[in-house]
Motif scaffolding. Structure first.
Motif, short mmCIF file in Angstrom:
data_model
loop_
_atom_site.label_atom_id
_atom_site.label_comp_id
_atom_site.label_asym_id
_atom_site.label_seq_id
_atom_site.Cartn_x
_atom_site.Cartn_y
_atom_site.Cartn_z
N ILE A 1 -46.31 173.03 83.11
CA ILE A 1 -44.95 173.16 82.60
C ILE A 1 -44.52 174.62 82.79
O ILE A 1 -45.26 175.53 82.40
CB ILE A 1 -44.88 172.77 81.10
CG1 ILE A 1 -45.11 171.26 80.95
CG2 ILE A 1 -43.55 173.19 80.47
CD1 ILE A 1 -45.15 170.77 79.51
N SER A 2 -43.34 174.83 83.40
CA SER A 2 -42.96 176.20 83.74
C SER A 2 -42.50 177.01 82.52
O SER A 2 -42.66 178.22 82.48
CB SER A 2 -41.85 176.18 84.79
OG SER A 2 -40.71 175.52 84.30
N GLY A 3 -41.90 176.32 81.53
CA GLY A 3 -41.44 177.03 80.34
C GLY A 3 -39.95 177.35 80.37
O GLY A 3 -39.51 178.41 79.93
N TYR B 1 -26.13 176.56 81.60
CA TYR B 1 -27.43 176.39 80.93
C TYR B 1 -28.49 177.35 81.44
O TYR B 1 -29.52 177.54 80.79
CB TYR B 1 -27.89 174.93 81.02
CG TYR B 1 -28.52 174.53 82.32
CD1 TYR B 1 -27.76 174.19 83.43
CD2 TYR B 1 -29.91 174.49 82.45
CE1 TYR B 1 -28.35 173.84 84.62
CE2 TYR B 1 -30.51 174.14 83.64
CZ TYR B 1 -29.72 173.80 84.73
OH TYR B 1 -30.32 173.46 85.91
N GLY C 1 -54.36 178.82 86.72
CA GLY C 1 -55.31 178.00 87.47
C GLY C 1 -54.72 176.65 87.83
O GLY C 1 -53.68 176.26 87.31
N ASP C 2 -55.43 175.96 88.73
CA ASP C 2 -54.99 174.64 89.17
C ASP C 2 -55.40 173.61 88.12
O ASP C 2 -56.59 173.44 87.83
CB ASP C 2 -55.66 174.33 90.53
CG ASP C 2 -55.23 172.99 91.08
OD1 ASP C 2 -54.55 172.22 90.35
OD2 ASP C 2 -55.57 172.71 92.24
N GLN D 1 -34.94 170.97 73.78
CA GLN D 1 -33.59 171.08 73.21
C GLN D 1 -32.97 169.71 72.99
O GLN D 1 -32.32 169.47 71.99
CB GLN D 1 -32.71 171.90 74.17
CG GLN D 1 -31.26 172.05 73.71
CD GLN D 1 -30.39 172.72 74.78
OE1 GLN D 1 -30.78 172.80 75.94
NE2 GLN D 1 -29.25 173.21 74.37
N PRO E 1 -23.40 170.07 80.64
CA PRO E 1 -24.13 169.15 81.52
C PRO E 1 -24.01 167.67 81.11
O PRO E 1 -23.93 166.80 81.96
CB PRO E 1 -25.57 169.62 81.42
CG PRO E 1 -25.52 171.02 80.92
CD PRO E 1 -24.23 171.20 80.19
N ARG F 1 -38.99 167.48 80.38
CA ARG F 1 -37.94 166.63 80.93
C ARG F 1 -38.25 166.23 82.38
O ARG F 1 -38.00 165.12 82.80
CB ARG F 1 -36.60 167.37 80.87
CG ARG F 1 -35.42 166.56 81.34
CD ARG F 1 -34.90 165.72 80.21
NE ARG F 1 -34.51 164.40 80.67
CZ ARG F 1 -34.09 163.44 79.85
NH1 ARG F 1 -34.02 163.64 78.56
NH2 ARG F 1 -33.76 162.27 80.31
N ASN G 1 -51.22 176.94 83.96
CA ASN G 1 -50.25 176.88 85.05
C ASN G 1 -50.80 177.68 86.22
O ASN G 1 -51.45 178.70 86.02
CB ASN G 1 -48.91 177.47 84.58
CG ASN G 1 -47.77 177.11 85.50
OD1 ASN G 1 -47.82 177.38 86.69
ND2 ASN G 1 -46.75 176.48 84.94
N GLN H 1 -34.98 175.26 77.79
CA GLN H 1 -34.71 173.98 77.13
C GLN H 1 -36.01 173.33 76.65
O GLN H 1 -36.01 172.61 75.66
CB GLN H 1 -33.98 173.01 78.07
CG GLN H 1 -32.58 173.44 78.44
CD GLN H 1 -32.56 174.39 79.63
OE1 GLN H 1 -33.58 174.64 80.25
NE2 GLN H 1 -31.40 174.94 79.92
#
Ligand SMILES: Cc1cc2nc3c(=O)[nH]c(=O)nc-3n(C[C@H](O)[C@H](O)[C@H](O)COP(=O)(O)OP(=O)(O)OC[C@H]3O[C@@H](n4cnc5c(N)ncnc54)[C@H](O)[C@@H]3O)c2cc1C
Ligand SMILES: Nc1ncnc2c1ncn2[C@@H]1O[C@H](COP(=O)(O)O)[C@@H](O)[C@H]1O
Lengths: 316, 252
Positions: A262-264, B13, A299-300, A247, B37, A231, A282, A267
């Motif tokens: 992507i952090s994870g 959330y 890693g970058d 989600q 949200p 997102r 990441n 959602q």
């Protein structure tokens, strides 16, 4: 007589939506044969395709210029005129059905069960809630049921060679529509489709810019993969909304899902955690994505991705 | 124009949701609750329509427990004119068809031009209520809105986010619009606004007072966690990472 099931086959004018094939698998866990309804305008090729679905008995065809864009109001009028012959009306879960199904259900005074991930029997179903963090088992005594099936939970059914389904031309009821279709801006895809691809490469905020998102496309092209996004990447404008996995985006289950930058967030994970293999890249060793991946690399991404592409080229 | 914005109270959330011991519910004690949200985005859009002079009045309604007043107060602090709470058992508040019937009743009572609502509640993830309400009222609908433009005093154009891209619809009001995340970014609530909101009218009714005949048609048998994924191997060395992926045939 056994359970009579009607599959509402959504399509994009030329072909059935891919999720229809997954829905057939779910339906065939209950019955051997079922009917299909296809609603639209100038849908000859779609009808031909529907006749080749595994296990289909009749293909109900409803054509009208007002049905061209499968808008909710007219499609619901059509379905109201045919649903009474069936015990169960089943949709594939996608944006077309999400728009139509609840409106139909309210008009029939039926509480539907949407995004079913497991059919236990003809009145008990499992569906994910709270972004897939919890699975709810729902039962109902309603004599007629309206369901939608989550494609990621069922494998794809085969397409038969012969057009065996019997065409039934249905009269179209009188239609009116308070909403007027203006236009669509559909994105041209020169890559595999996100919900159907075997490999998906997704990029997140870590890509940093639209230009650098190119690194994702290069990797995807090397693997003949589809491209997805978080997102945050959509919000930042790196890619358009239909790339979003999660989600509130697309729910997918490819063989391999590669999450880059992507952090994870839960959602996001909601949309991809059923993938067979998850690979994550990441720079933050504490990123939550590493808790659910099969293979992770700290890693970058700007160093890693070009090297990964080179490595894959050399393998060929 | 008069706009109704339904506001659902949901677990925030950011909370990792836990199943209660009896497997019938989720734990809500001492858990942070928020406005759904998507409903916040719907409200923001309604307030913007007011600020550009298109809307005259924005009313918020919540269906749920008494504490939903907290979320309605927040909605009033954001800029809604007045709030309405219909108190009812949780089973009703969690049932899209029941909620749609209650909303239909409220809409019929209030001469609304638009109901602007979330596309989905992030607790039950149903994505049903708006479309159901549109069906019950026989109003046109535009779901998953990423842009809303007024064309005339009674016509609205909406960009919808659909699987392949974007679709544009023009709606004749009265109409239902359900909103997607990208429509706008909701404003922050300031302290003066919170103080002001305390003076705004917030009406609380019980469901019985509406004299609706409502029954849920679905029953929850149990809740469970999905099978957990085993976490795999995390590398810091690119060469070893690539070697392992090749050995395990990930790309083949
Ligand atoms: C109601 C609601 C619904 C939502 N629905 C969705 C949804 O459907 N899908 C979705 O994805 N999100 C959804 N979100 C948003 C979600 O909560 C997260 O905000 C979002 O997923 C974060 O995206 P991200 O991981 O790309 O960004 P971030 O969380 O900012 O993560 C970026 C990551 O990139 C890494 N990184 C940065 N630079 C580099 C580099 N050079 N090399 C390697 N790594 C780097 C960072 O370490 C970080 O982990 C929703 C939120 C809400 C409130
Ligand atoms: N109990 C409720 N009270 C107020 N609004 C609700 C309630 N339940 C659903 N809604 C509205 O309907 C939208 C869709 O919810 P759902 O169909 O449950 O995913 C939400 O974003 C809200 O706008």
């Amino acid at each position: 007589m056994g359970l009579r099931i009607l599959l509402v086959a959504t399509h994009h004018q030329k072909a059935l939506d891919d999720q229809v094939y997954h829905t057939v698998t779910a339906i065939r866990s209950l019955v051997d044969t079922y009917d299909v309804v296809v609603v639209g305008d100038k849908i000859k090729t779609v009808i031909a395709e529907a006749r080749r679905l595994d296990g289909v008995a009749s293909v109900l065809k409803v054509e009208n210029a007002l049905l061209k864009h499968q808008l909710a109001e007219p499609v619901v009028e059509v379905l109201l005129s045919i649903y009474a012959d069936y015990d169960m009306v089943v949709f594939p879960s996608n944006t077309t059905s999400k728009n139509i199904l609840p409106r139909l259900a309210a008009r029939c005074d039926i509480s539907p069960i949407t995004d079913v991930c497991e059919i236990m029997d003809d009145h008990r179903f499992k569906r994910p809630i709270y972004a897939g963090n919890i699975i709810e088992t729902v039962s109902t005594k309603q004599p007629k049921k309206i369901l939608s099936i989550r494609a990621a939970s069922y494998s794809k059914s085969a397409q038969m060679n012969k057009e065996h389904g019997r065409i039934v031309e249905c009269a179209c009821p009188e239609l009116k529509c308070g909403s007027n279709y203006k236009q669509s801006r559909m994105n041209q895809l020169d890559r595999p489709e996100l919900t159907a691809a075997k490999i998906v490469i997704s990029g997140g905020r870590g890509l940093g810019s639209t230009t650098d998102f190119d690194l994702i496309y290069q990797l995807a092209d090397e693997l003949n993969a589809a491209v997805g996004a978080s997102r945050a990447a959509v919000d930042a404008g790196y890619v358009s909304n239909d790339y979003q996995v999660g989600q509130t985006g697309k729910i997918i289950a490819p063989d391999v899902y590669v999450a880059v930058g992507i952090s994870g967030a839960i959602q996001h994970v909601a949309g991809m955690k059923d993938s067979r293999v998850i690979v994550a890249i990441n720079q933050d060793a504490d990123a939550p994505i590493f808790k659910i991946c099969d293979y992770g690399l700290v890693g970058d991404l700007f160093e890693v991705l070009p090297k990964l592409v080179l490595h894959l080229q050399k393998r060929k | 124009m008069k706009i109704l914005v339904p506001i659902k109270r949901v677990i925030d959330y950011n909370v990792v949701v836990q199943i209660s011991d009896d497997q019938q519910n989720v734990v809500t004690d001492n858990v942070k609750m928020s406005i759904n949200p998507f409903d916040e985005i719907a409200l923001e859009e309604a307030i913007r329509l007011m600020e550009i002079g298109v809307a005259k009045e924005v009313v918020c309604v919540s269906i749920g427990c008494d504490q939903s007043q907290e979320q309605l107060r927040q909605a009033l602090a954001m800029g809604a004119h007045r709030g309405q709470l219909v108190t009812c058992p949780d089973t009703i508040a969690q049932d899209p068809l029941c909620v749609a019937k209650i909303l239909a009743h409220i809409v019929a009572d209030g001469a609304y031009d638009i109901v602007l609502m979330g596309k989905q509640a992030i607790d039950n993830d149903c994505n049903q209520t708006g479309q159901m309400l549109a069906g019950l009222l026989d109003w046109p609908q535009a779901t998953f809105a990423s842009k809303v433009r007024t064309i005339k005093s009674d016509q609205i154009e909406v960009d919808r986010e659909v699987d392949g891209g974007t679709e544009v619809l023009r709606l004749q009001c009265p109409a239902i619009i359900t909103v997607d995340l990208r429509l706008n970014e909701p404003r922050y609530i300031t302290l003066p606004n919170i103080m002001q909101a305390k003076q705004k009218p917030l009406n609380v009714l019980t469901l019985d007072a509406l004299k609706l005949d409502l029954a849920t048609k679905l029953s929850r048998e149990r809740l469970e966690y999905p099978a957990a994924r085993q976490s795999g191997e995390v590398f810091t060395d690119l060469t070893k990472f690539l070697k392992k992926l090749d050995e395990d045939g990930v790309w083949d």
